[in-house]
Design a protein around this motif. Structure first.
Motif, short mmCIF file in Angstrom:
data_model
loop_
_atom_site.label_atom_id
_atom_site.label_comp_id
_atom_site.label_asym_id
_atom_site.label_seq_id
_atom_site.Cartn_x
_atom_site.Cartn_y
_atom_site.Cartn_z
N ILE A 79 -19.60 7.95 -2.61
CA ILE A 79 -18.82 6.89 -2.86
C ILE A 79 -17.22 6.49 -2.59
CG2 ILE A 79 -17.61 6.49 -4.77
CD1 ILE A 79 -20.04 7.73 -6.70
N ALA A 80 -16.99 7.70 -1.84
CA ALA A 80 -15.63 7.56 -1.38
C ALA A 80 -15.41 6.99 0.22
CB ALA A 80 -15.50 9.08 -1.27
N ASN A 81 -16.78 7.26 1.08
CA ASN A 81 -16.59 6.17 2.29
C ASN A 81 -17.18 5.36 1.79
OD1 ASN A 81 -16.43 8.67 4.48
ND2 ASN A 81 -17.88 9.72 3.27
N SER A 82 -17.74 5.22 0.78
CA SER A 82 -18.52 2.87 0.56
C SER A 82 -17.17 2.98 0.08
CB SER A 82 -19.62 3.19 -0.32
OG SER A 82 -19.44 1.90 -1.21
N THR A 83 -16.26 3.03 -0.57
CA THR A 83 -15.33 2.53 -1.46
C THR A 83 -14.04 2.77 -0.14
OG1 THR A 83 -15.38 4.16 -3.62
CG2 THR A 83 -12.93 2.65 -2.65
N LEU A 84 -13.88 3.55 0.84
CA LEU A 84 -12.73 2.77 1.83
C LEU A 84 -13.58 2.07 3.52
CD1 LEU A 84 -12.11 7.16 3.20
CD2 LEU A 84 -10.52 4.69 1.98
N ASN A 85 -14.56 1.70 2.92
CA ASN A 85 -15.18 1.17 3.84
C ASN A 85 -15.16 -0.45 3.52
OD1 ASN A 85 -16.22 2.80 5.71
ND2 ASN A 85 -18.40 3.23 5.21
N GLY A 86 -15.33 -0.19 2.28
CA GLY A 86 -15.09 -1.41 1.33
C GLY A 86 -13.94 -2.81 1.27
N ILE A 87 -12.63 -0.92 1.13
CA ILE A 87 -11.06 -1.40 0.88
C ILE A 87 -10.34 -1.28 2.43
CG2 ILE A 87 -9.76 -2.10 -1.13
CD1 ILE A 87 -11.85 -0.84 -2.91
N PRO A 88 -10.40 -2.08 3.20
CA PRO A 88 -8.94 -1.46 3.77
C PRO A 88 -7.84 -1.03 3.15
CG PRO A 88 -10.59 -3.42 4.70
CD PRO A 88 -10.65 -3.36 3.50
N ASP A 89 -7.15 -1.75 2.13
CA ASP A 89 -6.38 -2.03 1.87
C ASP A 89 -6.16 -0.36 1.17
OD1 ASP A 89 -5.49 -4.73 2.75
OD2 ASP A 89 -5.51 -5.00 0.78
N LEU A 90 -7.10 0.57 0.45
CA LEU A 90 -6.86 1.64 0.40
C LEU A 90 -6.81 2.83 1.63
CD1 LEU A 90 -7.36 3.78 -1.88
CD2 LEU A 90 -9.79 3.55 -1.75
N ARG A 91 -7.10 2.21 2.48
CA ARG A 91 -7.13 3.24 3.38
C ARG A 91 -5.74 3.62 4.35
NH1 ARG A 91 -12.18 0.95 5.98
NH2 ARG A 91 -10.59 -0.24 7.22
N GLN A 92 -5.78 1.92 3.95
CA GLN A 92 -3.64 2.03 4.55
C GLN A 92 -3.52 2.51 3.20
OE1 GLN A 92 -2.83 0.95 7.00
NE2 GLN A 92 -5.07 0.46 7.91
N ALA A 93 -3.32 2.87 2.45
CA ALA A 93 -2.32 3.02 1.33
C ALA A 93 -3.08 4.85 1.38
CB ALA A 93 -3.14 2.55 -0.04
N LEU A 94 -3.97 5.47 1.84
CA LEU A 94 -4.39 6.48 1.04
C LEU A 94 -3.24 7.16 2.56
CD1 LEU A 94 -7.70 7.77 0.49
CD2 LEU A 94 -5.68 8.21 -0.89
N ALA A 95 -3.27 6.25 3.74
CA ALA A 95 -2.51 6.99 4.99
C ALA A 95 -1.23 6.76 4.91
CB ALA A 95 -2.85 6.05 6.50
N ALA A 96 -0.27 5.91 4.26
CA ALA A 96 0.63 5.67 3.69
C ALA A 96 1.29 6.77 3.19
CB ALA A 96 1.33 4.61 3.38
N ARG A 97 0.90 6.99 1.54
CA ARG A 97 0.81 8.26 0.75
C ARG A 97 0.64 9.72 1.36
NH1 ARG A 97 -0.84 10.14 -4.38
NH2 ARG A 97 -0.03 12.72 -4.43
N PHE A 98 -0.23 9.74 2.28
CA PHE A 98 -0.36 10.86 2.94
C PHE A 98 -0.14 11.53 4.82
CE2 PHE A 98 -2.98 11.50 -0.39
CZ PHE A 98 -2.56 12.51 -0.96
N ALA A 99 1.25 11.13 4.99
CA ALA A 99 1.70 11.23 6.48
C ALA A 99 -0.04 12.39 7.04
CB ALA A 99 3.22 11.32 6.73
N LEU A 100 0.43 13.21 6.46
CA LEU A 100 -0.24 14.33 7.90
C LEU A 100 -0.88 15.06 6.01
CD1 LEU A 100 -0.72 17.19 9.88
CD2 LEU A 100 1.35 18.31 8.44
#
Length: 638
Positions: free
Chosen positions: A229-250
């Protein structure tokens, strides 16, 4: 947003950290990791101090972090590891802020659950009761056995001979297939392709899909579902990948060698969106599946943290020879040096090994300390002509610390017990004892020990059986999650038995029915806390006994590695071959898995390593080479 950086860390600041004495920071690789802020892998030898090093790095980051910088996520595999990291930061003014929002320190499953899987599952309209592989597999196996359109095919997947009863084949096949009922990462509303069934339109696959749908509708999901489910969500919602990357710099992943392919896909997706991902672990300790390659493959530019502080140079050389997944030249300057013993015994003389090991412990270490004897789980070879050795072959008088259910959630235990899973003898035995004691059945209590408890109750004590089934049903509906709720559950069980025991008011506890909380909070320990005490001229030596997998992450004073069954491989022939090899060689999948297990076992002890093997496993040439490498060889004849 200003970047999270360590470029300004000075030698004086590192010297200040080193002055605490927690870790030697003169090693250039340790110093490099402290300042590293790019995505990087760290291959860390056993005893290299990686948890302490990570704690020091977080202190440096804590001093520099401000609320307008991205947060830090430290991802572990167990709550024990999480607690170790939190302890490194607790009470440190320069790092304590990292224990609070917006930062995350927790398990990989908690990370995926909190930020991806749970919101997605609820968005799909499911009510989540449990995300746990043990619970899901138990419920799935029960559902498969009841599926009229799948049960015939399921029984045929058991791998058992057709002469075996259908019921036994169905039970074995159901447990096997239950683990394959995972959601599809491409479409988390449907079942992923099941091995042996490529056609989604076949009646069998449709029946399996119905089983999966029914379980999900009840709110039951596995960890594998969560990652899909996590990978499906990340694959389907590019903005979510960007949001998590912005939230967690490291993002720092600890014990990377234990990470699955699906989990890496999730973390790499966030990394590719701009987050920094640093993976720390020891790939040579990857022993999760026989013959499988580790999902984590440290990059060519991985930092090589090869200095150990756990054991001496002689054992470091042994470990280096056994580093089969990624060759590593492990070094040590620790003194006194580690002691190496090979105990070679004649066929049939294995029960003398424990006594000789105990004598070595007394003569070298005084007889007091953390002493272990370990071997493989039984991977039997049907074609073996000799009796195959198991842990009990060496320790016929094993004792136990008592019935425990620590390895499972209580909820999972009840689910599995409720469907008659035979491996939950501890739960069943505790219930037997409780019923016998509370109901004062006397000699009739022996009837409870004939066959499975629920079936026996149905036949001989139907009212007790109904009460027990009602109690199990109550626990499934609302599983206790705290000690207090478990106390209420035990009181409820006693109340259901009250009509059979007039003096039940005298009973205050269900005895061996233990509460087991979140299974991830328990460090995996040896099988049932088994041990044996051996008297050596008046000195009582306690030797703990367990599987190699159970001692991962532990540190001992002395470890005895026992020859036990491992498919059809002569294990210590391969051991000697690896230690005496002059150059790095390519091993077959099962050989590599065998040697990786040996690597884990041989890197646990601080002071003394002993191996026990049948004398015919190690030839004269290899014995001489072992002696030249510092091994002392002891012979046991009948």
């Amino acid at each position: 947003m200003p970047p999270l950086s360590l470029h300004d860390v000075s030698d004086d600041e590192i010297a200040e950290l080193a002055a605490s004495g927690e870790l030697d920071l003169s090693n250039p690789v340790r110093r490099q990791f402290l300042k590293e802020m790019n995505s990087r892998d760290v291959q860390a030898a056993p005893g290299a101090g990686k948890t302490t090093l990570l704690g020091l790095k977080l202190r440096l980051l804590g001093r520099r972090w401000t609320p307008d910088m991205g947060a830090i996520a430290i991802v572990t595999h167990t709550n024990v590891a999480r607690q170790e990291i939190e302890n490194q930061l607790s009470g440190r003014p320069d790092a304590q802020r990292l224990l609070r929002y917006p930062h995350f320190i927790g398990t990989l499953t908690a990370f995926a659950h909190q930020f991806l899987a749970l919101p997605t599952v609820r968005g799909l309209g499911f009510q989540v009761q449990s995300i746990d592989t043990e619970i899901f597999t138990s419920a799935a196996a029960a559902a498969l056995r009841l599926s009229p359109n799948a049960r015939g095919w399921v029984a045929n997947q058991s791998g058992l001979p057709t002469s075996t009863s259908f019921v036994d084949r169905l039970q074995a096949g159901a447990l096997k297939i239950a683990g394959s009922l995972t959601l599809d990462v491409e479409n988390p509303r449907q079942l992923a392709l099941v091995p042996g069934l490529a056609n989604r339109s076949s009646p069998t696959f449709v029946a399996l899909q119905e089983v999966k749908d029914s379980l999900n509708a009840r709110g039951l999901f596995s960890y594998e579902d969560m990652m899909a489910i996590a990978n499906s969500t990340l694959n389907g919602i590019p903005d979510l990948r960007q949001a998590l990357a912005a939230r967690f710099a490291l993002i720092v992943l600890d014990e990377a060698q234990d990470t699955s392919e699906a989990a890496f896909n999730m973390l790499h997706s966030i990394r590719d969106a701009g987050a920094v991902l640093q993976c720390i672990g020891d790939v040579n300790q990857a022993i999760l599946a026989d013959g499988a390659s580790p999902a984590w493959k440290p990059a060519a530019d991985a930092l090589d943290l090869n200095e150990t502080k756990r054991f001496g140079p002689s054992l470091a050389r042994v470990a280096s020879k056994l580093s089969v997944h990624r060759p590593q030249d492990i070094v040590s300057t620790k003194q006194p040096d580690s002691l190496l013993y090979a105990i070679l015994f004649a066929e049939g003389a294995e029960q003398a090994v424990a006594s000789d090991y105990a004598k070595l412990l007394v003569s070298n270490l005084g007889g007091e300390g953390s002493f272990w004897a370990v071997g493989h789980r039984r991977n039997s070879s049907e074609s073996a002509k000799k009796t195959q050795l198991v842990l009990g072959s060496y320790f016929p008088n094993l004792k136990s610390q008592g019935p425990q259910v620590d390895a499972l959630l209580l909820h999972a235990s009840i689910v599995q017990f409720g469907i008659g899973a035979s491996e939950l003898e501890q739960v069943e035995n505790a219930l037997r004892e409780t019923i016998t004691y509370c109901c004062k059945l006397g000699a009739d209590g022996e009837t409870l020990r004939q066959g499975r408890l629920l079936k026996t109750c149905d036949r001989h004590f139907p009212e007790i059986g109904r009460g027990l089934r009602d109690w199990i049903s109550d626990q499934l509906e609302k599983p206790p999650t705290t000690e207090a709720l478990w106390a209420e559950a035990k009181a409820s069980l006693l109340a259901r038995l009250a009509s059979f025991a007039p003096d039940l008011s005298l009973v205050e506890t269900c005895g061996n029915l233990k509460f087991a909380g979140d299974s991830s909070t328990f460090e995996q320990t040896a099988t049932d806390g088994a041990y044996e005490i051996i008297d050596v001229d008046g000195t009582k030596v306690r030797i703990n006994v367990g599987t190699i997998a159970s001692i991962k992450g532990q540190t001992h004073d002395a470890t005895l590695l026992l020859q036990t069954s491992y498919f059809n491989i002569r294990p210590f022939g391969k051991f000697a071959e690896a230690l005496n090899a002059k150059t790095t060689r390519k091993w077959g999948p099962k050989e590599a898995s065998l040697l990786a297990n040996f690597y884990v076992a041989t890197t646990r002890p601080r002071r003394l390593l002993a191996v026990a093997a049948q004398a015919d496993q190690i030839g004269e040439k290899d014995r001489n080479l072992l002696k030249l490498s510092g091994w002392t060889i002891l012979e046991i004849t009948k």
